[in-house]
Design a protein around this motif. Structure first.
Motif, PDB file in Angstrom:
ATOM      1  N   ALA A   1      49.301  48.319 -14.038  1.00  0.00           N
ATOM      2  CA  ALA A   1      49.070  47.202 -14.957  1.00  0.00           C
ATOM      3  C   ALA A   1      49.437  45.873 -14.308  1.00  0.00           C
ATOM      4  CB  ALA A   1      49.873  47.399 -16.237  1.00  0.00           C
ATOM      5  N   VAL A   2      48.435  44.981 -14.259  1.00  0.00           N
ATOM      6  CA  VAL A   2      48.596  43.667 -13.647  1.00  0.00           C
ATOM      7  C   VAL A   2      47.922  42.639 -14.541  1.00  0.00           C
ATOM      8  CG1 VAL A   2      48.003  42.243 -11.639  1.00  0.00           C
ATOM      9  CG2 VAL A   2      48.599  44.646 -11.318  1.00  0.00           C
ATOM     10  N   GLU A   3      48.553  41.465 -14.688  1.00  0.00           N
ATOM     11  CA  GLU A   3      47.953  40.361 -15.448  1.00  0.00           C
ATOM     12  C   GLU A   3      47.888  39.133 -14.556  1.00  0.00           C
ATOM     13  OE1 GLU A   3      48.729  39.115 -19.812  1.00  0.00           O
ATOM     14  OE2 GLU A   3      50.034  37.863 -18.571  1.00  0.00           O
ATOM     15  N   MET A   4      46.752  38.439 -14.635  1.00  0.00           N
ATOM     16  CA  MET A   4      46.550  37.239 -13.810  1.00  0.00           C
ATOM     17  C   MET A   4      46.367  36.031 -14.722  1.00  0.00           C
ATOM     18  SD  MET A   4      44.022  38.802 -10.867  1.00  0.00           S
ATOM     19  CE  MET A   4      42.664  38.959 -12.001  1.00  0.00           C
ATOM     20  N   LEU A   5      47.095  34.956 -14.425  1.00  0.00           N
ATOM     21  CA  LEU A   5      46.988  33.702 -15.149  1.00  0.00           C
ATOM     22  C   LEU A   5      46.624  32.612 -14.153  1.00  0.00           C
ATOM     23  CD1 LEU A   5      47.416  31.884 -17.677  1.00  0.00           C
ATOM     24  CD2 LEU A   5      49.804  31.662 -16.932  1.00  0.00           C
ATOM     25  N   PRO A   6      45.426  32.020 -14.274  1.00  0.00           N
ATOM     26  CA  PRO A   6      45.071  30.931 -13.362  1.00  0.00           C
ATOM     27  C   PRO A   6      46.030  29.752 -13.508  1.00  0.00           C
ATOM     28  CG  PRO A   6      43.148  31.676 -14.583  1.00  0.00           C
ATOM     29  CD  PRO A   6      44.355  32.321 -15.215  1.00  0.00           C
ATOM     30  N   ILE A   7      46.370  29.167 -12.382  1.00  0.00           N
ATOM     31  CA  ILE A   7      47.149  27.932 -12.359  1.00  0.00           C
ATOM     32  C   ILE A   7      46.127  26.833 -12.109  1.00  0.00           C
ATOM     33  CG2 ILE A   7      48.971  26.673 -11.131  1.00  0.00           C
ATOM     34  CD1 ILE A   7      50.259  29.372 -10.536  1.00  0.00           C
ATOM     35  N   VAL A   8      46.438  25.632 -12.457  1.00  0.00           N
ATOM     36  CA  VAL A   8      45.464  24.539 -12.430  1.00  0.00           C
ATOM     37  C   VAL A   8      44.798  24.372 -11.069  1.00  0.00           C
ATOM     38  CG1 VAL A   8      45.143  22.078 -12.820  1.00  0.00           C
ATOM     39  CG2 VAL A   8      46.631  23.399 -14.326  1.00  0.00           C
ATOM     40  N   ALA A   9      45.539  24.496  -9.986  1.00  0.00           N
ATOM     41  CA  ALA A   9      44.963  24.318  -8.646  1.00  0.00           C
ATOM     42  C   ALA A   9      43.984  25.440  -8.327  1.00  0.00           C
ATOM     43  CB  ALA A   9      46.078  24.294  -7.606  1.00  0.00           C
ATOM     44  N   PRO A  10      42.862  25.143  -7.701  1.00  0.00           N
ATOM     45  CA  PRO A  10      41.931  26.204  -7.303  1.00  0.00           C
ATOM     46  C   PRO A  10      42.609  27.190  -6.362  1.00  0.00           C
ATOM     47  CG  PRO A  10      40.944  24.040  -6.997  1.00  0.00           C
ATOM     48  CD  PRO A  10      42.391  23.817  -7.324  1.00  0.00           C
ATOM     49  N   GLY A  11      42.351  28.478  -6.550  1.00  0.00           N
ATOM     50  CA  GLY A  11      42.917  29.496  -5.677  1.00  0.00           C
ATOM     51  C   GLY A  11      44.372  29.801  -5.948  1.00  0.00           C
ATOM     52  N   ALA A  12      44.904  29.352  -7.081  1.00  0.00           N
ATOM     53  CA  ALA A  12      46.304  29.595  -7.418  1.00  0.00           C
ATOM     54  C   ALA A  12      46.386  30.436  -8.685  1.00  0.00           C
ATOM     55  CB  ALA A  12      47.046  28.281  -7.618  1.00  0.00           C
ATOM     56  N   LEU A  13      47.173  31.517  -8.624  1.00  0.00           N
ATOM     57  CA  LEU A  13      47.350  32.419  -9.759  1.00  0.00           C
ATOM     58  C   LEU A  13      48.816  32.777  -9.917  1.00  0.00           C
ATOM     59  CD1 LEU A  13      44.591  35.084  -8.966  1.00  0.00           C
ATOM     60  CD2 LEU A  13      44.513  33.437 -10.841  1.00  0.00           C
ATOM     61  N   LEU A  14      49.247  32.956 -11.166  1.00  0.00           N
ATOM     62  CA  LEU A  14      50.509  33.617 -11.457  1.00  0.00           C
ATOM     63  C   LEU A  14      50.127  35.056 -11.756  1.00  0.00           C
ATOM     64  CD1 LEU A  14      53.555  33.686 -12.005  1.00  0.00           C
ATOM     65  CD2 LEU A  14      53.027  33.092 -14.385  1.00  0.00           C
ATOM     66  N   VAL A  15      50.608  35.986 -10.943  1.00  0.00           N
ATOM     67  CA  VAL A  15      50.233  37.396 -11.085  1.00  0.00           C
ATOM     68  C   VAL A  15      51.486  38.188 -11.446  1.00  0.00           C
ATOM     69  CG1 VAL A  15      49.069  39.351 -10.017  1.00  0.00           C
ATOM     70  CG2 VAL A  15      48.500  37.023  -9.287  1.00  0.00           C
TER      71      VAL A  15
END
Length: 126
Positions: free
Chosen positions: A22-36
């Protein structure tokens, strides 16, 4: 000032083709940036990044591995960089969840990641 609420950005589960567990990804405002966020034992499949990747551990303990069999554990505040094209994986330990900020610049075709096969239990536990 522009405030961007996490509730306004789409959280999405990590696709089964790219992750074990189980993994969740949240985009961060900058392109190519995620909180995983990885649940215990969850991890990426093997993959590379055309322009490299930086991970910054926020909570928990991360396990990272390279194609040569080298593994390491990272604690909150630790970071790791992978060179362009370096085959690797990363995820949580089997004992606790982990979250990291992942930064990877896309290539000229808009691809930040090239995915491969899943990491085996033996590779993960090495």
């Amino acid at each position: 000032m522009e405030v961007m609420r996490s509730a306004d950005r789409p959280r999405r589960p990590g696709p089964a083709e790219w992750f074990t567990g189980a993994v969740e990804m949240l985009p961060i405002v900058a392109p190519g940036a995620l909180l995983v966020t990885f649940q215990p034992g969850a991890r990426t499949a093997w993959h590379t990044h055309p322009r490299g990747q930086t991970l910054h551990v926020v909570t928990g303990v991360a396990r990272v591995g390279r194609a040569d069999g080298t593994t390491a554990e990272l604690e909150p505040g630790d970071a790791v960089t992978f060179a362009p094209g370096e085959r690797h994986w990363h995820g949580a330990t089997s004992a606790a969840p982990m979250a990291h900020v992942a930064l990877a610049e896309p290539d000229e075709h808009g691809e930040p990641t090239y995915w491969a096969e899943h990491v085996s239990d033996a590779e993960y536990g090495a």
